[in-house]
Design a protein around this motif. Sequence first.
Motif, PDB file in Angstrom:
ATOM      1  N   THR A  35       2.967  11.817   5.315  1.00 17.84           N
ATOM      2  CA  THR A  35       2.657  10.836   4.288  1.00 17.84           C
ATOM      3  C   THR A  35       3.865  10.664   3.374  1.00 17.84           C
ATOM      4  OG1 THR A  35       1.703  12.581   2.920  1.00 17.84           O
ATOM      5  CG2 THR A  35       0.194  11.339   4.331  1.00 17.84           C
ATOM      6  N   ALA A  36       4.054   9.437   2.904  1.00 18.83           N
ATOM      7  CA  ALA A  36       5.181   9.151   2.025  1.00 18.83           C
ATOM      8  C   ALA A  36       4.868   9.626   0.611  1.00 18.83           C
ATOM      9  CB  ALA A  36       5.470   7.650   2.044  1.00 18.83           C
ATOM     10  N   GLU A  37       5.910   9.741  -0.182  1.00 22.56           N
ATOM     11  CA  GLU A  37       5.769  10.239  -1.550  1.00 22.56           C
ATOM     12  C   GLU A  37       4.970   9.255  -2.401  1.00 22.56           C
ATOM     13  OE1 GLU A  37       8.698  11.377  -5.309  1.00 22.56           O
ATOM     14  OE2 GLU A  37       9.504  11.006  -3.293  1.00 22.56           O
ATOM     15  N   PRO A  38       4.016   9.749  -3.208  1.00 15.28           N
ATOM     16  CA  PRO A  38       3.241   8.871  -4.091  1.00 15.28           C
ATOM     17  C   PRO A  38       4.156   8.154  -5.096  1.00 15.28           C
ATOM     18  CG  PRO A  38       2.217  11.038  -3.915  1.00 15.28           C
ATOM     19  CD  PRO A  38       3.566  11.149  -3.282  1.00 15.28           C
ATOM     20  N   LEU A  39       3.732   6.975  -5.539  1.00 14.96           N
ATOM     21  CA  LEU A  39       4.502   6.168  -6.470  1.00 14.96           C
ATOM     22  C   LEU A  39       3.754   6.015  -7.791  1.00 14.96           C
ATOM     23  CD1 LEU A  39       5.611   3.345  -4.007  1.00 14.96           C
ATOM     24  CD2 LEU A  39       6.986   5.272  -4.802  1.00 14.96           C
ATOM     25  N   GLY A  40       4.539   5.924  -8.857  1.00 12.49           N
ATOM     26  CA  GLY A  40       3.952   5.731 -10.177  1.00 12.49           C
ATOM     27  C   GLY A  40       3.514   4.288 -10.390  1.00 12.49           C
ATOM     28  N   GLU A  41       2.783   4.061 -11.478  1.00  8.05           N
ATOM     29  CA  GLU A  41       2.207   2.743 -11.733  1.00  8.05           C
ATOM     30  C   GLU A  41       3.272   1.661 -11.886  1.00  8.05           C
ATOM     31  OE1 GLU A  41      -0.785   0.628 -14.970  1.00  8.05           O
ATOM     32  OE2 GLU A  41      -0.726   2.809 -14.772  1.00  8.05           O
ATOM     33  N   GLY A  42       4.404   1.986 -12.449  1.00  7.21           N
ATOM     34  CA  GLY A  42       5.443   0.983 -12.671  1.00  7.21           C
ATOM     35  C   GLY A  42       6.435   0.847 -11.535  1.00  7.21           C
ATOM     36  N   ALA A  43       6.236   1.590 -10.467  1.00 11.80           N
ATOM     37  CA  ALA A  43       7.172   1.558  -9.341  1.00 11.80           C
ATOM     38  C   ALA A  43       7.034   0.260  -8.550  1.00 11.80           C
ATOM     39  CB  ALA A  43       6.933   2.759  -8.438  1.00 11.80           C
ATOM     40  N   ARG A  87      -1.581   1.354   3.329  1.00 12.53           N
ATOM     41  CA  ARG A  87      -0.660   2.480   3.113  1.00 12.53           C
ATOM     42  C   ARG A  87       0.035   2.352   1.773  1.00 12.53           C
ATOM     43  NH1 ARG A  87       3.043   4.231   8.168  1.00 12.53           N
ATOM     44  NH2 ARG A  87       4.559   3.476   6.651  1.00 12.53           N
ATOM     45  N   ALA A  88       0.406   1.132   1.412  1.00 14.48           N
ATOM     46  CA  ALA A  88       1.056   0.908   0.118  1.00 14.48           C
ATOM     47  C   ALA A  88       0.087   1.211  -1.024  1.00 14.48           C
ATOM     48  CB  ALA A  88       1.553  -0.534   0.027  1.00 14.48           C
ATOM     49  N   ARG A  89      -1.154   0.779  -0.882  1.00 14.94           N
ATOM     50  CA  ARG A  89      -2.168   1.054  -1.914  1.00 14.94           C
ATOM     51  C   ARG A  89      -2.364   2.558  -2.099  1.00 14.94           C
ATOM     52  NH1 ARG A  89      -6.255  -2.605  -3.174  1.00 14.94           N
ATOM     53  NH2 ARG A  89      -7.816  -0.995  -2.745  1.00 14.94           N
ATOM     54  N   GLU A  90      -2.358   3.269  -0.988  1.00 11.91           N
ATOM     55  CA  GLU A  90      -2.539   4.716  -1.060  1.00 11.91           C
ATOM     56  C   GLU A  90      -1.393   5.370  -1.832  1.00 11.91           C
ATOM     57  OE1 GLU A  90      -2.907   8.546   1.987  1.00 11.91           O
ATOM     58  OE2 GLU A  90      -2.993   6.483   2.762  1.00 11.91           O
ATOM     59  N   ARG A  91      -0.175   4.900  -1.605  1.00 14.21           N
ATOM     60  CA  ARG A  91       0.980   5.486  -2.293  1.00 14.21           C
ATOM     61  C   ARG A  91       0.925   5.229  -3.801  1.00 14.21           C
ATOM     62  NH1 ARG A  91       6.639   4.436   0.476  1.00 14.21           N
ATOM     63  NH2 ARG A  91       7.181   5.935  -1.166  1.00 14.21           N
ATOM     64  N   PHE A  92       0.300   4.122  -4.182  1.00 16.69           N
ATOM     65  CA  PHE A  92       0.150   3.837  -5.607  1.00 16.69           C
ATOM     66  C   PHE A  92      -1.109   4.483  -6.201  1.00 16.69           C
ATOM     67  CE2 PHE A  92       3.204   0.398  -4.830  1.00 16.69           C
ATOM     68  CZ  PHE A  92       3.976   0.463  -5.976  1.00 16.69           C
ATOM     69  N   GLY A  93      -1.820   5.231  -5.382  1.00 20.78           N
ATOM     70  CA  GLY A  93      -3.000   5.923  -5.874  1.00 20.78           C
ATOM     71  C   GLY A  93      -4.199   5.024  -6.069  1.00 20.78           C
ATOM     72  N   ILE A  94      -4.196   3.873  -5.419  1.00 16.56           N
ATOM     73  CA  ILE A  94      -5.334   2.961  -5.521  1.00 16.56           C
ATOM     74  C   ILE A  94      -6.404   3.424  -4.551  1.00 16.56           C
ATOM     75  CG2 ILE A  94      -6.097   0.565  -5.297  1.00 16.56           C
ATOM     76  CD1 ILE A  94      -3.196  -0.268  -5.756  1.00 16.56           C
ATOM     77  N   GLY A  95      -7.500   3.874  -5.079  1.00 23.54           N
ATOM     78  CA  GLY A  95      -8.550   4.444  -4.248  1.00 23.54           C
ATOM     79  C   GLY A  95      -9.268   3.401  -3.413  1.00 23.54           C
ATOM     80  N   SER A  96      -9.449   3.677  -2.149  1.00 22.72           N
ATOM     81  CA  SER A  96     -10.221   2.803  -1.270  1.00 22.72           C
ATOM     82  C   SER A  96     -10.600   3.597  -0.034  1.00 22.72           C
ATOM     83  CB  SER A  96      -9.427   1.561  -0.869  1.00 22.72           C
ATOM     84  OG  SER A  96      -8.274   1.924  -0.132  1.00 22.72           O
TER      85      SER A  96
END
Length: 328
Positions: A35-43, A87-96
């Motif tokens: 898995t790729a590194e999580p991203l912060g909200e402003g990333a 996958r992008a949503r997951e990295r931004f911590g958007i739950g789904s």
Amino acid sequence: MTVAERAGFGMRPAVAGNGTSGDEPGTEPAESVPTAEPLGEGARLDLTREWARSHAGEVLDALDDLVGLAPVKSRIREIAALLLVERARERFGIGSTRPNLHMCFTGSPGTGKTTVAERLAELLHRLGYIRRGHLVSVTRDDLVGQYVGHTAPKTKEVLKRAMGGVLFIDEAYYLYRAENDRDYGQEAIEILLQVMESRREDLVVVLAGYQDRMDAFFASNPGMSSRVAHHIDFPDYTGDELEAIGRLMIEGAGYRLAEEAVPVFRDYLDRRREHPRFANARSVRNAIERARLRHAGRLLADGGEIGRDDLTTLCAGDFLASRVFGRD
């Protein structure tokens, strides 16, 4: 990619996964997908770069090389886009919840369903949604036993081999036989339903068959219908597409059509399409195989010396001798 695969008629054998230990399907230790590194909200995230890194585009390019199947290719591209965005949503911590990837492929025989399933398995693996990316292709006989206590072990063994990949069940409607209340197919369906729900993060099931029979199957098994999110119809090939497929197959076998054989070959295809049990690319392949038999018999009957052109040229008579033209 081979010429036959470009023709939309895969020639590669389906890969059955390695057997694993355990009494229940899918009890083997899961191989984690990096898995790729999580991203912060402003990333910010470059989707084009992420797509390139996945190499999923190579699979879609190979899919585009197949003759015809435009609506199928479009739907698979949409699914690929959805998975990349998820996958992008997951990295931004958007739950789904994980997308439901179980599918139903409907269409006549020889329309490329197994070939597309092979591409799909590779695509899902590259996008990180299955960990192995192999395809296990089965029919009723691989899942349903002939006596009490035989079905569950057979079905679970197939599921065990398919874990981490795609399970392709051809003519899936034969699993259910309403006219026989002692049929063991229902037991296989119940096991499939359980695993399709509980292990959907590690297994994608593709059911395949004729449209009307699959509709009846789903009507009789609402639990199965509710677990299948994507219904993709494979249209019959047009005359031009069948001719293109045939030319690719002839080329791939190391032959060519004599000039006078070109219109005869097209006439053959048009006539064959009107016959019962026509099977699209399969029927084209069988026609070419029979033409090769007549070609070989003709060369031997003629005798004498032969050259390269003789060995590689299919003539009009090699097709005109077919029963499609009213001859034997």
